[in-house]
Write an enzyme that holds these catalytic residues in place. Structure first.
Site, short mmCIF file in Angstrom:
data_model
loop_
_atom_site.label_atom_id
_atom_site.label_comp_id
_atom_site.label_asym_id
_atom_site.label_seq_id
_atom_site.Cartn_x
_atom_site.Cartn_y
_atom_site.Cartn_z
N PRO A 2 11.65 -25.29 39.73
CA PRO A 2 12.67 -26.16 40.32
C PRO A 2 14.06 -25.52 40.22
O PRO A 2 14.48 -25.12 39.13
CB PRO A 2 12.61 -27.44 39.50
CG PRO A 2 11.56 -27.23 38.47
CD PRO A 2 11.10 -25.83 38.51
N GLU A 3 14.70 -25.38 41.36
CA GLU A 3 16.09 -24.94 41.37
C GLU A 3 16.94 -26.12 41.84
O GLU A 3 16.44 -27.24 41.88
CB GLU A 3 16.25 -23.70 42.27
CG GLU A 3 15.40 -22.54 41.77
CD GLU A 3 15.60 -21.26 42.57
OE1 GLU A 3 16.65 -21.09 43.18
OE2 GLU A 3 14.67 -20.42 42.57
N LYS A 58 21.17 -27.17 37.30
CA LYS A 58 19.78 -27.60 37.18
C LYS A 58 19.60 -28.64 36.07
O LYS A 58 18.48 -28.98 35.72
CB LYS A 58 18.87 -26.40 36.91
CG LYS A 58 18.95 -25.32 37.99
CD LYS A 58 18.10 -24.12 37.64
CE LYS A 58 18.63 -22.85 38.27
NZ LYS A 58 17.95 -21.65 37.77
N ARG A 111 3.73 -26.45 31.15
CA ARG A 111 4.10 -25.38 30.22
C ARG A 111 4.98 -25.85 29.06
O ARG A 111 5.26 -25.06 28.16
CB ARG A 111 4.80 -24.26 30.97
CG ARG A 111 3.84 -23.62 31.95
CD ARG A 111 4.15 -22.20 32.24
NE ARG A 111 3.08 -21.68 33.09
CZ ARG A 111 3.19 -20.68 33.93
NH1 ARG A 111 4.34 -20.06 34.02
NH2 ARG A 111 2.18 -20.29 34.63
N ARG A 150 31.48 -8.52 36.61
CA ARG A 150 30.14 -8.23 36.11
C ARG A 150 29.63 -6.89 36.58
O ARG A 150 29.74 -6.56 37.76
CB ARG A 150 29.18 -9.34 36.57
CG ARG A 150 29.27 -10.52 35.63
CD ARG A 150 28.77 -11.79 36.28
NE ARG A 150 29.72 -12.85 35.98
CZ ARG A 150 29.61 -13.62 34.91
NH1 ARG A 150 28.60 -13.50 34.11
NH2 ARG A 150 30.52 -14.54 34.67
N ARG A 249 12.43 -10.23 35.64
CA ARG A 249 11.75 -11.05 36.65
C ARG A 249 11.67 -10.35 37.99
O ARG A 249 12.33 -9.35 38.23
CB ARG A 249 12.36 -12.44 36.77
CG ARG A 249 13.80 -12.56 36.70
CD ARG A 249 14.17 -13.97 36.27
NE ARG A 249 13.67 -14.25 34.92
CZ ARG A 249 14.45 -14.44 33.88
NH1 ARG A 249 15.75 -14.40 34.02
NH2 ARG A 249 13.96 -14.67 32.71
#
Length: 260
Positions: A2-3, A58, A111, A150, A249
DNA sequence: CGTATCCTGACC
DNA sequence: GGTCAGGATACG
């Protein structure tokens, strides 16, 4: 996973079911949920009336009549199930909240990585978050500034919730495809013009997901352009979609039409 | 900056 | 029976 659009959808479902209701009983059914919600916090929750449900990035925030806030994060596989107190418990129900009108909301999460914590009155325990990615008024200058500071890749920077709150692995990849930006490009190398294009692309993919009820589509036209499509042809140029690891990821992208 | 950790279903 | 995935955090 879910985002932002999926969490927005879930929080609307939750809001309808719980606002104005009082907690009659609450249980934490898994070890990892009991860590975040110890017995003294369960006791604080009991008898509280839920006065509102908000979303930030989120995170879902349940404002309580006691002044406390219940903060929920679905992580990978969490979701709300709304039924009644007469129903049998779902196999993966991790936190179960019974309300005074016999509504039951269960946080279902195979999970068990979801987090539910009680934030005492006055002490907001949210991690540092950037502007909400769904906010149409996000300042492009602020976004550009955050990227310029960044040195990680643009894809990894987009996953940093301090840059924009609510973007996750799927929509970061999709937005970079829409904006034709190579996910490996250093964040601080993104030009202003491309950052503006990227911000628009993020809004576009989030809006589109929101319009399909905050649910993923796995078939047909609404399918992702790159996410989980390794080896399939890019819909723009036909080049096989590539998958690379970034910060542990998977990133999916078109190695031809996404440029640095 | 990378890597381990939390969890458990899915997959080999 | 081992490995992997992955959001967020902690740690080296």
């Amino acid at each position: 996973m879910p985002e932002l659009p999926e969490v927005e959808f879930a929080s609307r479902v939750l809001r309808k079911a719980v606002v104005g209701r009082t907690v009659r009983r609450v249980r934490a059914l898994h070890r990892s949920q009991r860590r975040g919600l110890p017995p003294r916090h369960l006791a604080r929750l009991r008898g509280a009336t839920i006065i509102g449900v908000e979303r930030r990035g989120k995170h879902q925030l349940l404002a309580l009549s006691t002044g406390d806030t219940l903060v929920v994060h679905f992580r990978m596989t969490g979701d709300w199930l709304v039924d009644t107190t007469a129903a049998s418990l779902e196999p993966y129900a991790r936190v179960v909240i019974d309300l005074d009108d016999d509504t039951r909301v269960s946080l279902v999460d195979p999970r068990a990585l979801s987090t539910v914590t009680l934030s005492p009155s006055g002490s907001s325990s949210l991690p540092p978050l950037g502007p909400d990615a769904a906010d149409p008024d996000v300042d492009a200058g602020v976004f550009i500034g955050a990227l310029s500071r960044r040195r990680v890749s643009i894809k990894v920077a987009l996953l940093d919730q301090r840059v924009l709150a609510g973007v996750g692995n799927i929509y970061a990849a999709e937005a970079l495809w829409v904006a034709r930006i190579d996910p490996r490009a250093p964040a601080n190398s993104i030009t202003r013009a491309r950052a503006v294009r990227l911000l628009a692309a993020i809004r576009e993919v989030l809006d589109r997901a929101q319009r399909s009820s905050g649910r993923y589509r796995d078939t047909g036209e609404g399918r992702f352009q790159v996410y989980d499509r390794e080896g399939e042809p890019c819909s723009r140029c036909g080049t096989a979609i590539a998958r690379i690891p970034q910060a542990g990821r998977s990133t999916y992208f078109c190695p031809h039409c996404q440029r640095r």
